[in-house]
Design a protein around this motif. Structure first.
Motif, PDB file in Angstrom:
ATOM      1  N   ASP A 153      -1.257  19.757   2.433  1.00 15.39           N
ATOM      2  CA  ASP A 153      -2.231  20.317   1.496  1.00 15.39           C
ATOM      3  C   ASP A 153      -2.471  21.778   1.831  1.00 15.39           C
ATOM      4  O   ASP A 153      -2.139  22.253   2.918  1.00 15.39           O
ATOM      5  CB  ASP A 153      -3.535  19.521   1.538  1.00 15.39           C
ATOM      6  N   PRO A 154      -3.045  22.548   0.923  1.00 16.10           N
ATOM      7  CA  PRO A 154      -3.224  24.004   1.126  1.00 16.10           C
ATOM      8  C   PRO A 154      -4.010  24.357   2.373  1.00 16.10           C
ATOM      9  O   PRO A 154      -3.680  25.321   3.062  1.00 16.10           O
ATOM     10  CB  PRO A 154      -3.958  24.447  -0.147  1.00 16.10           C
ATOM     11  N   GLU A 155      -5.073  23.581   2.678  1.00 23.02           N
ATOM     12  CA  GLU A 155      -5.878  23.936   3.849  1.00 23.02           C
ATOM     13  C   GLU A 155      -5.101  23.776   5.152  1.00 23.02           C
ATOM     14  O   GLU A 155      -5.225  24.580   6.081  1.00 23.02           O
ATOM     15  CB  GLU A 155      -7.172  23.117   3.905  1.00 23.02           C
ATOM     16  N   THR A 156      -4.237  22.734   5.216  1.00 23.96           N
ATOM     17  CA  THR A 156      -3.421  22.546   6.416  1.00 23.96           C
ATOM     18  C   THR A 156      -2.365  23.646   6.526  1.00 23.96           C
ATOM     19  O   THR A 156      -2.076  24.155   7.616  1.00 23.96           O
ATOM     20  CB  THR A 156      -2.733  21.170   6.398  1.00 23.96           C
ATOM     21  N   LYS A 157      -1.792  24.033   5.372  1.00 25.21           N
ATOM     22  CA  LYS A 157      -0.837  25.138   5.383  1.00 25.21           C
ATOM     23  C   LYS A 157      -1.497  26.421   5.861  1.00 25.21           C
ATOM     24  O   LYS A 157      -0.915  27.197   6.616  1.00 25.21           O
ATOM     25  CB  LYS A 157      -0.249  25.333   3.988  1.00 25.21           C
ATOM     26  N   ALA A 158      -2.721  26.651   5.383  1.00 25.08           N
ATOM     27  CA  ALA A 158      -3.434  27.867   5.786  1.00 25.08           C
ATOM     28  C   ALA A 158      -3.718  27.856   7.285  1.00 25.08           C
ATOM     29  O   ALA A 158      -3.574  28.868   7.972  1.00 25.08           O
ATOM     30  CB  ALA A 158      -4.739  27.989   5.001  1.00 25.08           C
ATOM     31  N   ALA A 159      -4.145  26.667   7.790  1.00 29.75           N
ATOM     32  CA  ALA A 159      -4.401  26.549   9.223  1.00 29.75           C
ATOM     33  C   ALA A 159      -3.121  26.774  10.022  1.00 29.75           C
ATOM     34  O   ALA A 159      -3.123  27.427  11.068  1.00 29.75           O
ATOM     35  CB  ALA A 159      -4.992  25.174   9.531  1.00 29.75           C
ATOM     36  N   SER A 160      -1.999  26.211   9.499  1.00 23.24           N
ATOM     37  CA  SER A 160      -0.711  26.399  10.173  1.00 23.24           C
ATOM     38  C   SER A 160      -0.312  27.864  10.198  1.00 23.24           C
ATOM     39  O   SER A 160       0.173  28.379  11.205  1.00 23.24           O
ATOM     40  CB  SER A 160       0.369  25.583   9.458  1.00 23.24           C
ATOM     41  N   LYS A 161      -0.559  28.566   9.094  1.00 25.72           N
ATOM     42  CA  LYS A 161      -0.236  29.983   9.013  1.00 25.72           C
ATOM     43  C   LYS A 161      -1.044  30.783  10.024  1.00 25.72           C
ATOM     44  O   LYS A 161      -0.531  31.671  10.706  1.00 25.72           O
ATOM     45  CB  LYS A 161      -0.510  30.477   7.598  1.00 25.72           C
ATOM     46  N   LEU A 162      -2.331  30.444  10.135  1.00 19.04           N
ATOM     47  CA  LEU A 162      -3.190  31.135  11.087  1.00 19.04           C
ATOM     48  C   LEU A 162      -2.754  30.871  12.522  1.00 19.04           C
ATOM     49  O   LEU A 162      -2.750  31.776  13.371  1.00 19.04           O
ATOM     50  CB  LEU A 162      -4.642  30.688  10.893  1.00 19.04           C
ATOM     51  N   LEU A 163      -2.352  29.623  12.790  1.00 22.06           N
ATOM     52  CA  LEU A 163      -1.911  29.270  14.140  1.00 22.06           C
ATOM     53  C   LEU A 163      -0.639  30.025  14.522  1.00 22.06           C
ATOM     54  O   LEU A 163      -0.509  30.527  15.638  1.00 22.06           O
ATOM     55  CB  LEU A 163      -1.665  27.758  14.238  1.00 22.06           C
ATOM     56  N   LYS A 164       0.288  30.106  13.586  1.00 15.16           N
ATOM     57  CA  LYS A 164       1.530  30.825  13.873  1.00 15.16           C
ATOM     58  C   LYS A 164       1.267  32.312  14.089  1.00 15.16           C
ATOM     59  O   LYS A 164       1.888  32.946  14.932  1.00 15.16           O
ATOM     60  CB  LYS A 164       2.533  30.612  12.730  1.00 15.16           C
ATOM     61  N   LYS A 165       0.308  32.844  13.336  1.00 11.83           N
ATOM     62  CA  LYS A 165      -0.062  34.251  13.517  1.00 11.83           C
ATOM     63  C   LYS A 165      -0.655  34.477  14.901  1.00 11.83           C
ATOM     64  O   LYS A 165      -0.315  35.435  15.604  1.00 11.83           O
ATOM     65  CB  LYS A 165      -1.053  34.662  12.435  1.00 11.83           C
ATOM     66  N   SER A 166      -1.557  33.573  15.317  1.00  7.98           N
ATOM     67  CA  SER A 166      -2.175  33.685  16.640  1.00  7.98           C
ATOM     68  C   SER A 166      -1.128  33.557  17.739  1.00  7.98           C
ATOM     69  O   SER A 166      -1.153  34.287  18.730  1.00  7.98           O
ATOM     70  CB  SER A 166      -3.253  32.611  16.815  1.00  7.98           C
ATOM     71  N   PHE A 167      -0.204  32.606  17.543  1.00 11.02           N
ATOM     72  CA  PHE A 167       0.849  32.412  18.541  1.00 11.02           C
ATOM     73  C   PHE A 167       1.742  33.644  18.646  1.00 11.02           C
ATOM     74  O   PHE A 167       2.108  34.073  19.737  1.00 11.02           O
ATOM     75  CB  PHE A 167       1.689  31.189  18.165  1.00 11.02           C
ATOM     76  N   SER A 168       2.075  34.242  17.485  1.00  9.31           N
ATOM     77  CA  SER A 168       2.907  35.433  17.480  1.00  9.31           C
ATOM     78  C   SER A 168       2.222  36.586  18.203  1.00  9.31           C
ATOM     79  O   SER A 168       2.840  37.313  18.977  1.00  9.31           O
ATOM     80  CB  SER A 168       3.225  35.830  16.044  1.00  9.31           C
ATOM     81  N   GLU A 169       0.909  36.749  17.958  1.00  9.05           N
ATOM     82  CA  GLU A 169       0.159  37.805  18.633  1.00  9.05           C
ATOM     83  C   GLU A 169       0.137  37.581  20.147  1.00  9.05           C
ATOM     84  O   GLU A 169       0.275  38.520  20.933  1.00  9.05           O
ATOM     85  CB  GLU A 169      -1.269  37.868  18.092  1.00  9.05           C
ATOM     86  N   LYS A 170      -0.028  36.308  20.540  1.00 12.99           N
ATOM     87  CA  LYS A 170      -0.048  35.989  21.965  1.00 12.99           C
ATOM     88  C   LYS A 170       1.292  36.285  22.611  1.00 12.99           C
ATOM     89  O   LYS A 170       1.362  36.850  23.713  1.00 12.99           O
ATOM     90  CB  LYS A 170      -0.421  34.524  22.162  1.00 12.99           C
ATOM     91  N   ARG A 171       2.382  35.921  21.932  1.00 11.83           N
ATOM     92  CA  ARG A 171       3.709  36.182  22.479  1.00 11.83           C
ATOM     93  C   ARG A 171       3.969  37.685  22.597  1.00 11.83           C
ATOM     94  O   ARG A 171       4.570  38.153  23.562  1.00 11.83           O
ATOM     95  CB  ARG A 171       4.779  35.531  21.592  1.00 11.83           C
ATOM     96  N   ASN A 172       3.514  38.447  21.588  1.00 16.27           N
ATOM     97  CA  ASN A 172       3.673  39.905  21.643  1.00 16.27           C
ATOM     98  C   ASN A 172       2.917  40.497  22.829  1.00 16.27           C
ATOM     99  O   ASN A 172       3.395  41.414  23.504  1.00 16.27           O
ATOM    100  CB  ASN A 172       3.195  40.543  20.343  1.00 16.27           C
ATOM    101  N   GLU A 173       1.696  39.971  23.071  1.00 17.39           N
ATOM    102  CA  GLU A 173       0.922  40.435  24.219  1.00 17.39           C
ATOM    103  C   GLU A 173       1.637  40.110  25.526  1.00 17.39           C
ATOM    104  O   GLU A 173       1.669  40.935  26.456  1.00 17.39           O
ATOM    105  CB  GLU A 173      -0.465  39.792  24.213  1.00 17.39           C
ATOM    106  N   GLU A 174       2.225  38.902  25.611  1.00 13.94           N
ATOM    107  CA  GLU A 174       2.958  38.514  26.816  1.00 13.94           C
ATOM    108  C   GLU A 174       4.180  39.409  27.026  1.00 13.94           C
ATOM    109  O   GLU A 174       4.479  39.821  28.157  1.00 13.94           O
ATOM    110  CB  GLU A 174       3.393  37.052  26.717  1.00 13.94           C
ATOM    111  N   LYS A 175       4.887  39.730  25.924  1.00  9.43           N
ATOM    112  CA  LYS A 175       6.052  40.607  26.040  1.00  9.43           C
ATOM    113  C   LYS A 175       5.631  41.991  26.498  1.00  9.43           C
ATOM    114  O   LYS A 175       6.306  42.619  27.327  1.00  9.43           O
ATOM    115  CB  LYS A 175       6.772  40.693  24.698  1.00  9.43           C
ATOM    116  N   ALA A 176       4.515  42.500  25.923  1.00 14.28           N
ATOM    117  CA  ALA A 176       4.023  43.818  26.329  1.00 14.28           C
ATOM    118  C   ALA A 176       3.637  43.826  27.804  1.00 14.28           C
ATOM    119  O   ALA A 176       3.908  44.791  28.535  1.00 14.28           O
ATOM    120  CB  ALA A 176       2.823  44.210  25.466  1.00 14.28           C
ATOM    121  N   LEU A 177       3.020  42.725  28.265  1.00 15.77           N
ATOM    122  CA  LEU A 177       2.646  42.629  29.677  1.00 15.77           C
ATOM    123  C   LEU A 177       3.876  42.605  30.570  1.00 15.77           C
ATOM    124  O   LEU A 177       3.923  43.265  31.616  1.00 15.77           O
ATOM    125  CB  LEU A 177       1.805  41.366  29.901  1.00 15.77           C
ATOM    126  N   LYS A 178       4.911  41.852  30.154  1.00 17.41           N
ATOM    127  CA  LYS A 178       6.142  41.794  30.935  1.00 17.41           C
ATOM    128  C   LYS A 178       6.802  43.171  31.014  1.00 17.41           C
ATOM    129  O   LYS A 178       7.310  43.573  32.060  1.00 17.41           O
ATOM    130  CB  LYS A 178       7.108  40.778  30.323  1.00 17.41           C
TER     131      LYS A 178
END
Length: 273
Positions: A153-178
């Protein structure tokens, strides 16, 4: 304060303090759910920074409209209510025509993406009890399907989109730290090499200085030896000169003696004559 066993709606006769409001009028259902999910997470983070994490409530108002002017009825209100129920949040309808929600942003459960997506899992954790809840397959979420193979449903898709965005930001921060750590390690290695190079140069200069001192000492010894030889030669010359003077004196004495004998002989000769 009580919680219904058949739904996540919450009823109370007491007034609560609303810390923020979001108006979802004019948004399509998917966009509205996405904006609402981000809004709830932002309010929850701000509340946590202010020391409101844990059991402290954080009430917000979500305006959806009653849907009375829509041909399909209260579609947006129904989607928002479904999201609150799915996340097991504390909420209630309020206002004229039940056009808005009062919801506790710090309540309910949240989905978060694991650090390694290849595990194909999304873990569901409760912010109220902290107990681990059943997990959903991340591969199905990314494909837009539920665990039963049905479209999300749309709300789950939206939540999934937000989660992937948060995960991507976290990975970028980890790469920058490395990268920062790698740069720091490279700088430390260069500094170490420079220090070793300076130390080697200092040791080399010290060896050269020692060699120069040895050469100077050797030159001084040679000069002293030459000076001793010259002094001996001067002494020898002085001795030879003294000997020559003595021999000259001896010769002079011999001449004087011969002259005396000659004078005596002459005197005797004159007397005999």
């Amino acid at each position: 304060m009580t919680k219904s066993s058949s739904s996540s709606s919450w009823k109370s006769s007491s007034n609560v303090a609303v810390v923020a409001t979001i108006d979802l009028h004019g948004y399509k259902k998917a966009d509205a759910i996405s904006r609402l999910t981000e809004f709830l997470e932002q309010v929850k983070r701000e509340n946590s920074k202010k020391g409101g994490a844990g059991t402290c409530s954080c009430w917000v108002e979500v305006v959806t409209g009653s849907g009375s002017h829509s041909q399909h009825g209260p579609v947006l209100r129904g989607a928002v209510q479904a999201l609150f129920e799915k996340r097991e949040m504390k909420w209630r309808l309020q206002g004229k025509g039940r056009a808005s929600f009062l919801v506790d942003a710090s309540s309910g459960i949240v989905l978060y993406e694991p650090e390694q997506p290849r595990d194909s899992k999304v873990t569901v954790a409760s912010s109220l009890s902290g107990e681990e809840l059943p997990i959903k397959l991340w591969s199905n979420v990314t494909k837009g399907q539920s665990n039963h193979g049905k479209p999300l449903d749309p709300e789950t898709k939206a939540a999934s989109k937000l989660l992937k965005k948060s995960f991507s930001e976290k990975r970028n921060e980890e790469k920058a730290l490395k990268r920062a750590l790698s740069a720091s390690a490279g700088e430390a290695e260069r500094e170490k090499e420079e220090e070793e190079s300076v130390l080697k140069k200092a040791i080399s200069l010290s060896v050269l200085d020692s060699k120069a001192e040895i050469e100077e000492e050797e030159t001084l010894r040679q000069a002293m030896a030459l000076s001793a030889q010259e002094f001996k030669m001067v002494e020898d010359e002085e001795g030879a000169l003294l000997k020559a003077i003595e021999m000259s004196r001896e010769a002079n004495r011999t001449y004087e003696h011969e002259d005396e004998e000659l004078l005596r002989a002459l005197e005797q000769s004159m007397l005999d004559f």
